[in-house]
Scaffold this active site. Structure first.
Site, PDB file in Angstrom:
ATOM      1  N   HIS A  97     -30.611   9.065  48.800  1.00 11.75           N
ATOM      2  CA  HIS A  97     -31.918   9.020  48.341  1.00 11.75           C
ATOM      3  C   HIS A  97     -32.302  10.726  48.406  1.00 11.75           C
ATOM      4  O   HIS A  97     -32.051  11.229  49.387  1.00 11.75           O
ATOM      5  CB  HIS A  97     -32.620   8.217  48.912  1.00 11.75           C
ATOM      6  N   LYS A 121     -41.171  20.825  47.638  1.00  8.14           N
ATOM      7  CA  LYS A 121     -41.147  21.705  48.832  1.00  8.14           C
ATOM      8  C   LYS A 121     -41.174  23.010  48.771  1.00  8.14           C
ATOM      9  O   LYS A 121     -41.148  23.683  47.756  1.00  8.14           O
ATOM     10  CB  LYS A 121     -39.366  21.562  49.170  1.00  8.14           C
ATOM     11  N   GLY A 149     -36.214   2.175  52.509  1.00  8.96           N
ATOM     12  CA  GLY A 149     -35.704   2.045  53.908  1.00  8.96           C
ATOM     13  C   GLY A 149     -36.673   1.616  54.906  1.00  8.96           C
ATOM     14  O   GLY A 149     -36.678   0.588  55.475  1.00  8.96           O
ATOM     15  N   SER A 150     -37.642   2.282  55.027  1.00  7.56           N
ATOM     16  CA  SER A 150     -38.641   2.185  56.295  1.00  7.56           C
ATOM     17  C   SER A 150     -39.863   1.430  55.684  1.00  7.56           C
ATOM     18  O   SER A 150     -40.129   1.457  54.449  1.00  7.56           O
ATOM     19  CB  SER A 150     -39.022   3.679  56.798  1.00  7.56           C
ATOM     20  N   HIS A 172     -46.666   8.622  49.046  1.00  5.89           N
ATOM     21  CA  HIS A 172     -47.591   9.625  49.759  1.00  5.89           C
ATOM     22  C   HIS A 172     -49.232  10.065  49.399  1.00  5.89           C
ATOM     23  O   HIS A 172     -49.806  10.703  49.709  1.00  5.89           O
ATOM     24  CB  HIS A 172     -46.961  11.235  49.534  1.00  5.89           C
ATOM     25  N   GLU A 222     -33.682  21.139  49.230  1.00  8.62           N
ATOM     26  CA  GLU A 222     -34.690  22.253  49.598  1.00  8.62           C
ATOM     27  C   GLU A 222     -33.572  23.027  50.558  1.00  8.62           C
ATOM     28  O   GLU A 222     -34.115  24.140  50.691  1.00  8.62           O
ATOM     29  CB  GLU A 222     -35.485  21.459  50.788  1.00  8.62           C
TER      30      GLU A 222
END
Length: 771
Positions: free
Chosen positions: A656, A120, A447-448, A709, A620
């Site tokens: 998470h 971040k 999750g996704s 990512h 963050e």
């Protein structure tokens, strides 16, 4: 040709502007290039057109001096790595063979070479690519991008100011390269880097640049005397060069503090300071050091990170005070406008009265121009605009949207017992293991699952009225059935429903809570080509009805394995929204936590044995200076516990976090009192597992073993190596196996292959441990 001329007494400017284009043209061009459907030439042409459009918008808004070099195809820190020649060895061949392809390889990785670590950008939701440096790093100047974009703007008739990351911040934000001792400090390379910056500055001066801005945001953090001495040395050397433009050193996001006198004394021609939010203390600090005699001050009096209109009269008062503290005062937003959407006038579905409270990037540029006019020509020159602004601010303050007595009464009634689990973790762990019956090293995902083109089409069709709600829900249900069946076949132990119905992990909930506003075009860059639409927290928050229970119940009915209820935590609901600026964040967080507490209770009543409440933004949002952290962490962890502490002992609470430096919040992670935490660990090579062990963290942990990512598919061997590193720090009975983050942005082929590697690695280790 667009032209802009500076007034004699006050200049309006900005640090940067959103990159994506009104319709995210840059995202489509880059992703098309990655797929081979867009040529490099076409991608670069799109980028050039977007830069021209950005400069046109800023000039039309009234800015006198425009930033260049802030535009990026992926990340401005990665651009700086290229500009100073700090290419990691594993990517040098790719960069040498094809600069554009090699650039993206550093950002995304290849099957042969993993990408740079991503984390971040201070306390924002923007992610940057972390430079990898070591004692053997050799720097070399590459001014092509900085000079080229400056000349582009000049050719269009603009007065331009190139913007670069400053050398001190570049080194302070870097990390030791893989294989380099962890105690190596990149700042020790400063003397090697400064001649490269001198070359970059000389090239920009030769191109005609009068001013160059060097961003040093790392100096707003707590810095050691050695680091402050390094900053003094850097600007003494750069400022002492004759072959350079005028230097404007910029900071933002907080007070400069101890670094302010260092930069005030440096032989540079100007400073750009933030005077909003926690950085408002710069005003008193500047007076305390005697101001900036003989220097230019670019005053960031407009909040560049939030979407509310500026209080123009308050800003003019600040600017009036600053006139006595610097040789010249100019006006700007507090930081780059990268952190806000482009144009509020595009939001035609928001109530017109509420829309008048909003200012996106284009409007903030216009506010800077208006304030510069008022500063230079006097308040009488902007009387009508001040009256309209005063009316809009009063309208917001008096609106019933902003205050709901019932919500405030519930928040005021919260008792200490509401923020604590009834049983200690050791008791909970025993009954949870008995209820769930999971194997050693249980496998799960965050999750996704992939948001396919078909899912996006279905969502667009519903919005456009081409299908009705029943047809849409059946399409989503079909996806849930497929995801559950796949996870069972793949051998995962704790399942998820895949979240096909969710547009975003914050927006989805915001659209179902009172007090939030959703935008249609309010896209903001998170990283690379990943853009989000942060909702706007406009008023008091409540939950009219359950938000996720029907989908949870449907998914759990398809399998005998436990399915996680999936929610976004209160801190992240604030951090990834444009939050209210008219009350303390702690009050807003408590309201959101109460809404989530009701949802957790309904999921438990529906049979959920596992509920995950994600808080990726906890780190963050940590204040940049240590003095502000205890108060923040107190209300942030309390809000999480308020949301999750109403469940039975045998209901397992997960959370998470991802892509942040966790070392500074280890105590807070324990204070969340979650039963299981999953964390990003792949790009940092399982560093967080060691940090948790060193801190004595006693609960269950899932450090990620697949970097989602990147398009790279990890092998079973790679996953095994990471898991073994995790086992060196965390006992097997407390170690989970999972990806770094959700799989929304990945495609199905790489998802299947990567999860196969993950499950195979877990099974192999179980066998080894059994022996």
């Amino acid at each position: 040709m667009t032209t802009n001329s500076a007034p004699a007494t006050a200049v309006a400017t900005a640090h940067g502007y959103p990159r994506q284009g009104r319709h995210r043209e840059l995202k489509r061009a880059i992703e098309g290039y990655w797929k081979g459907a867009v040529t490099a030439e076409a991608l670069l042409a799109t980028a050039a057109e977007l830069r021209r459009e950005n400069w046109r918008q800023l000039a039309e808004a009234g800015l006198d001096e425009l930033p260049t070099g802030d535009f990026s195809l992926y990340d401005h820190m990665l651009d700086t790595t290229v500009a100073v020649g700090a290419i990691p060895p594993r990517h040098r061949a790719a960069v040498a063979a094809d600069g554009l392809a090699g650039y993206f390889a550093m950002a995304r990785g290849t099957q042969q070479a993993p990408p740079l670590e991503m984390t971040k950008w201070f306390d924002t939701n923007y992610h940057y690519l972390v430079p990898e440096l070591g004692p053997d790093t050799a720097f070399a100047a590459d001014p092509a991008k900085a000079v080229g974009e400056y000349l582009e703007a000049r050719s269009l008739g603009h007065t331009a100011r190139p913007v670069l990351i400053g050398p001190v911040s570049y080194l302070l934000l870097a990390k030791p390269a893989p294989g380099v001792a962890e105690d190596f400090q990149p700042i020790t390379l400063l003397d090697r880097l400064l001649p490269v910056y001198a070359e970059l500055l000389a090239a920009l001066k030769a191109a005609g640049a009068e001013w160059v801005q060097l961003d040093e945001p790392a100096l707003v953090q707590d810095r050691t005397p050695a680091e402050l001495n390094a900053a003094a040395r850097a600007y003494r050397e750069l400022g002492g060069s004759a072959d350079r433009p005028k230097l404007l050193v910029a900071s933002y996001f907080d007070r400069l503090g101890e670094a302010l006198p260092v930069l005030a004394k440096a032989p540079v021609e100007g400073l750009a300071l933030d005077f909003t939010g926690p950085a408002a203390g710069n005003l008193a600090d500047l007076a305390a050091v005697g101001g900036l005699p003989g220097k230019r001050l670019v005053a960031g009096v407009i909040d560049g990170r939030n979407v509310w209109i500026n209080d123009l009269e308050r800003s003019l008062a600040t600017l009036g005070t600053l006139l006595g503290l610097a040789d010249r005062v100019d006006v700007a937003p507090s930081c780059s406008l990268l952190h806000v959407p482009i144009d509020a006038t595009a939001e035609r579905e928001i109530d017109p009265q509420i829309a008048r409270w909003l200012a996106f990037a284009k409007q903030k540029a216009a506010e800077a121009a208006l304030l510069a006019r008022g500063l230079g020509q006097g308040v009488s020159a902007i009387t009508a605009e001040l009256a309209a602004n005063r009316a809009d601010l009063a309208s917001r303050a008096a609106s019933p949207i902003t205050r709901d007595p019932a919500v405030r009464a519930r928040a005021a009634a919260v008792a200490p017992a509401d923020t604590r689990r009834a049983q200690p973790y050791a008791v909970r762990a025993e009954v949870q293991r008995a209820r769930l019956g999971l194997p050693l090293l249980p496998t799960t995902t965050i999750g996704s699952f992939p948001q396919t083109a078909e899912l996006r089409v279905a969502r667009a069709d519903l919005a456009a009225g081409r299908i009705d709600e029943a047809a849409y829900r059946e399409r989503m249900a079909a996806e849930v059935r497929e995801v559950i069946a796949y996870q069972e076949k793949a051998g995962l132990d704790v399942l998820v429903h895949g979240e096909p119905e969710r547009n975003d992990m914050v927006q989805y909930f915001a659209e179902q809570l009172t007090g939030y506003l959703a935008t249609r075009h309010g896209w903001v860059q998170s990283y690379g080509t990943r853009y989000v639409r942060p909702p706007v927290l406009a008023g008091d928050i409540s939950r009219p009805q359950p938000m996720t229970v029907d989908w949870y119940r449907y998914a759990q009915g398809l399998t005998d394995r436990p399915v996680k209820g999936m929610l976004t935590g209160p801190v992240t609901m604030l951090a990834w929204s444009f939050v209210r600026d008219d009350q303390p964040a702690a009050e807003t967080a408590r309201q959101v936590a109460l809404a989530l507490r009701a949802e957790v209770a309904d999921l438990e009543a529906a049979g959920a044995a596992v509920v995950q409440v994600d808080e990726p933004a906890l780190r963050e949002t940590l204040p940049l200076r240590a003095a502000g952290r205890p108060a923040y962490l107190a209300w942030a962890t309390e809000a999480f516990r308020l949301a999750t502490s109403g469940v039975r002992a045998d209901t397992q609470i997960h959370t998470h976090m991802c892509y942040a430096e966790f070392g500074a919040i280890m105590t807070a992670i324990e204070q969340l009192d979650a039963d299981v935490i999953s964390l990003e660990a792949t790009r940092s090579h399982m560093q967080v597992a060691g940090e948790l062990a060193e801190a004595g963290y006693p609960r269950e942990v899932g450090p990620g073993v697949w970097d989602i990512h990147s398009p790279r598919v990890p092998s079973t061997g790679e996953a095994l190596a990471l898991l073994r590193a995790g086992l060196a720090a965390i006992p097997a009975e407390r170690l989970w196996v999972n990806p770094d983050c959700g799989l929304k942005t990945r495609g199905w082929p790489e998802t299947r292959a990567s999860l196969d590697s993950l499950v195979a690695a877990a099974r192999q280790l179980r066998g080894e441990l059994a022996l």
